[in-house]
Design a protein around this motif. Structure first.
Motif: not given
Length: 335
Positions: A241-253
């Motif tokens: 679950c941590l891996a899932f959340i930490m990937d969030g929104a970085l590519s389009f930040l």
């Protein structure tokens, strides 16, 4: 951008769960659920899903004494949302202190297994600490408590009321990030960029960071996982679950921090990941603050970071990524 409704598991722990596939050495797993998309109109999996199932699978092959501390690797191709993925685990190292696994995530594509992600995962036994310290977030924790944050629903409603987005765009935004809202209770820090411009969707919204250089801008959100705590009671489930959340929104930040969104780029997706976990035990059912900043960009790539703190001010994890960010080749249709 045309975002369609999609179905997903009741909880995040279930969404990123895996099951063994019949091999003698217990090295092959398959995702229980099909990949989901998030913030992408195309039927392409959210990278945090493939990363999460890779972590879930690898964690099942190491002793309980060894705790995840790093996941390093590359996204090698898109995964479709139409079928489960398979995770092949290779045992690279096993010692009293460390266990190393290589995970290869593949998916059937026209009768052949296409590689979507390959990562190296390291696990370490818990040792006595000589030092204990953590860098603080950009905005002080004691000035940005979860109860002072603003929910996604309230952010959307505010922009509709202010006419910075239409009701149609609001409905599209809700659909695009539905899994995040289903899996996590979130409270955006009001002073953060994404809390003020709705992740860049509200392109005409003014933010209090507009005068800052892009490398000084930050977005922060408090999050805690919804659902039954028992469903994510194990270390393996928490790490996935941590891996899932930490990937969030970085590519389009970088788009978010320049008041733009996905329709302003020709291509935008993660290329590589470096997830580092600093606490041996993670409990995402408790409030955690996730801060996002972008560091540099050139040659069609960007480099950004998510950092996670618990309520005690301990840095829990960091995720850095390089991502592709291509300029649009022609005018694109707007949301």
């Amino acid at each position: 951008m045309n975002f369609q409704k999609q179905s997903f598991a009741p909880t995040l722990a279930e969404q990123v769960s895996v099951k063994p596939v019949g091999t003698d050495d217990g090295s092959l797993f398959e995702s229980v659920y099909c990949p989901i998309r998030m913030g992408n109109a195309a039927p392409i999996a959210y990278g945090g899903f493939t990363l999460g199932v890779a972590v879930a699978a690898a964690a099942q092959t190491v002793p309980s004494t060894h705790k995840l501390y790093s996941v390093l690797g590359h996204y090698l191709g898109p995964a479709s949302t139409s079928s489960p993925v398979r995770i092949q685990i290779h045992r690279t190292r096993d010692t009293k202190s460390f266990a190393t696994r290589r995970a290869q995530v593949t998916q059937d594509h026209n009768g052949q297994q296409r590689t979507c992600l390959e990562v190296l995962l390291d696990f370490h036994v818990v040792e006595d600490a000589l030092f204990r310290y953590s860098e603080p977030p950009a905005y002080p924790l004691d000035a940005a408590r979860p109860e002072d944050g603003i929910s996604w629903e309230a952010q959307v409603a505010k922009h509709v009321a202010n006419k910075t987005i239409s009701r149609k765009v609001a409905a599209v935004a809700d659909m695009a990030f539905a899994p995040s809202e289903a899996f996590f209770e979130g409270r955006g820090v009001p002073e953060g960029v994404s809390s003020q411009n709705l992740l860049g969707i509200a392109k005409t919204a003014k933010t209090t960071q507009d005068d800052l250089p892009i490398t000084s801008k930050w977005s922060s959100v408090w999050q805690r996982m919804r659902g039954d705590r028992q469903a994510a009671a194990s270390d393996a489930a928490q790490w996935a679950c941590l891996a899932f959340i930490m990937d969030g929104a970085l590519s389009f930040l970088p788009l978010t921090h320049s008041n733009r969104f996905l329709d302003d780029a020709g291509a935008c997706s993660s290329l590589d990941i470096a997830l580092r976990v600093f606490q041996p035990h993670v409990d995402l059912s408790q409030w955690h603050l996730r801060q996002a900043m972008t560091k540099t960009a050139d040659a069609g790539r960007t480099y950004s970071e998510n950092v996670l703190w618990d309520e005690q001010g301990r840095m829990v994890a960091s995720m850095t990524q390089q991502s592709i960010m291509r300029a649009p080749s022609r005018p694109r249709s707007k949301m």
